[in-house]
Design a protein around this motif. Structure first.
Motif, PDB file in Angstrom:
ATOM      1  N   LEU A 216       0.883  -1.002  -0.255  1.00 21.69           N
ATOM      2  CA  LEU A 216       0.055  -0.040   0.396  1.00 21.69           C
ATOM      3  C   LEU A 216       0.821   1.200   0.050  1.00 21.69           C
ATOM      4  O   LEU A 216       0.317   2.202  -0.991  1.00 21.69           O
ATOM      5  N   LEU A 217       1.810   0.872   0.843  1.00 17.84           N
ATOM      6  CA  LEU A 217       2.823   2.936   1.026  1.00 17.84           C
ATOM      7  C   LEU A 217       3.733   2.718  -0.890  1.00 17.84           C
ATOM      8  O   LEU A 217       3.217   3.502  -1.135  1.00 17.84           O
ATOM      9  N   ASN A 218       3.716   1.738  -1.498  1.00 13.96           N
ATOM     10  CA  ASN A 218       4.050   2.486  -3.210  1.00 13.96           C
ATOM     11  C   ASN A 218       3.734   2.639  -3.203  1.00 13.96           C
ATOM     12  O   ASN A 218       3.552   3.046  -4.630  1.00 13.96           O
ATOM     13  N   ALA A 219       2.380   2.039  -3.820  1.00 13.20           N
ATOM     14  CA  ALA A 219       0.873   2.074  -4.214  1.00 13.20           C
ATOM     15  C   ALA A 219       1.056   3.793  -3.980  1.00 13.20           C
ATOM     16  O   ALA A 219       0.484   4.438  -4.949  1.00 13.20           O
ATOM     17  N   ALA A 220       1.099   3.888  -2.455  1.00 11.85           N
ATOM     18  CA  ALA A 220       0.517   5.189  -2.303  1.00 11.85           C
ATOM     19  C   ALA A 220       1.352   6.188  -3.003  1.00 11.85           C
ATOM     20  O   ALA A 220       1.043   7.286  -3.415  1.00 11.85           O
ATOM     21  N   ALA A 221       2.445   6.004  -2.561  1.00  9.79           N
ATOM     22  CA  ALA A 221       3.715   6.769  -3.791  1.00  9.79           C
ATOM     23  C   ALA A 221       4.108   7.062  -4.791  1.00  9.79           C
ATOM     24  O   ALA A 221       4.031   7.593  -5.069  1.00  9.79           O
TER      25      ALA A 221
ATOM     26  N   SER B 181       0.781  12.210  -9.544  1.00 18.30           N
ATOM     27  CA  SER B 181      -0.137  13.619  -8.886  1.00 18.30           C
ATOM     28  C   SER B 181       1.075  15.434  -9.532  1.00 18.30           C
ATOM     29  O   SER B 181       0.567  16.312  -9.040  1.00 18.30           O
ATOM     30  N   PHE B 182       1.969  14.874  -9.118  1.00 21.80           N
ATOM     31  CA  PHE B 182       3.444  15.375  -8.940  1.00 21.80           C
ATOM     32  C   PHE B 182       3.669  16.316  -9.728  1.00 21.80           C
ATOM     33  O   PHE B 182       4.268  17.348 -10.404  1.00 21.80           O
TER      34      PHE B 182
END
Length: 340
Positions: free
Chosen positions: A153-158, A164-165
């Protein structure tokens, strides 16, 4: 990452490894030999006539004829071990289309016989046949791996943050959000050693790493515990980043910018090697260790044939993970614990 190159590599190396392991007089390996030869033939023809898309064609053949049957047969065995012979038989019948073999036909006949006996007993008994087996297997089958889930989940969120950036292929964007840049680290931006582990150079890069984590992570986490697994993942990644910086500063490698969790993933592979080596007398440990060495060999061959990949990062993560596996493996290996 050039997907055509990646799939071409898989379509050549994977069948060759299958042939190396299945080239025995035993008839039970005949189906795998034929499938591997068909994949190599399709890939070779694609390389001769449709080279720009040869990887996609060969990769598709590999996925259908080797990958899906391997996953399906494993699932079929799991269903049978839980006493669900009907589902195992149906799955086996579907797999027979992709992987026709005498061994699979014999298994289907066996499942049909066991299913018939099971139905006959259920009709005359208040206790379903196979219930004891199901109860024994279910806790292991549904045992959770929270650290793996959180890391995925952390990798997907990053990655969503990357999107978005801005453009994830833009070096300036990657610089701003934390890519590993050895000389920037030397100048004091040490946080890049960590942030780069959760950034990726595209969706394919992310999916390959998350798939490897999904396959290799849960059994190791169940064997050593969630906290030890998380430490192994993160420390291996940091060791990978640090190693790349040191090798770049000393002039042994040339790295301008690096992102990805590959160092962490190779740390998990190394941890498996250390863990299994420490418990080498456990059931099936030697076979599983051989599987890990095969993964390392495949990754090394891929690194050597793919200039965009940092072999230094992978090797540093692998070595760190190996020693962590030796240190963080106090539990005995269960008979069922092991990499795929």
């Amino acid at each position: 990452m050039d997907l055509n190159h990646v799939f071409l590599f898989l379509a050549v190396v994977s069948p060759l490894l299958v042939l190396a392991r299945a080239w025995r007089p035993d008839e039970s390996y005949r189906g795998w030999r034929i499938a591997a030869l068909v994949v190599l033939t399709i890939t070779g023809l694609a390389w001769m006539f449709w080279r720009p898309v040869a990887g996609y064609i060969g990769g598709g053949a590999w996925f259908v004829l080797l990958f899906l049957p391997a996953i399906g047969l494993r699932k079929m065995t799991e269903l049978a071990s839980r006493g669900d012979y009907k589902s195992a038989r149906k799955l086996g019948a579907a797999l027979q289309i992709l992987h026709p073999s005498a061994e699979l036909r014999e298994q289907l006949l066996l499942f049909h016989d066991l299913e018939t006996r099971q139905n006959h007993r259920v009709a005359f008994s208040s206790v379903p046949v196979g219930d004891g087996i199901t109860q024994q297997v279910r806790p292991r089958h549904f045992r959770r791996a929270p650290a793996v889930l959180i890391l995925i989940l952390l990798n997907a969120a990053a990655f969503l943050f990357e999107i978005s950036f801005g453009d994830w292929n833009d070096p300036e964007v990657l610089h701003q959000i934390g890519a590993l840049e050895p000389y920037a680290v030397v100048q004091g931006e040490y946080w890049r050693l960590f942030t780069a582990l959760f950034l990726h150079g595209g969706l394919a890069h992310l999916l390959f790493n998350l798939f490897a984590l999904y396959v290799l992570g849960p059994p190791l986490e169940r064997a050593i515990g969630a906290v030890r697994f998380a430490l192994c993942y993160l420390i291996s990644g940091l060791a990978s980043s640090t190693g790349v910086v040191l090798l770049t500063v000393t002039g042994l490698v040339q790295v301008f910018q690096l992102v990805g969790a590959s160092g962490c993933i190779m740390g998990i592979v190394g941890a498996w090697a250390g863990f299994l080596l420490r418990h080498r007398h456990a059931p099936q440990a030697k076979q599983r260790l051989a599987n890990i060495f095969m993964i390392i060999a495949i990754q090394t061959a891929f690194d050597l044939s793919t200039p965009q990949v940092s072999m230094a990062a992978h090797l540093c993560g692998l070595v760190a993970g190996f020693f962590l596996g030796l240190i963080l493996a106090p539990r005995p290996v269960a008979a069922s614990a092991g990499p795929p």
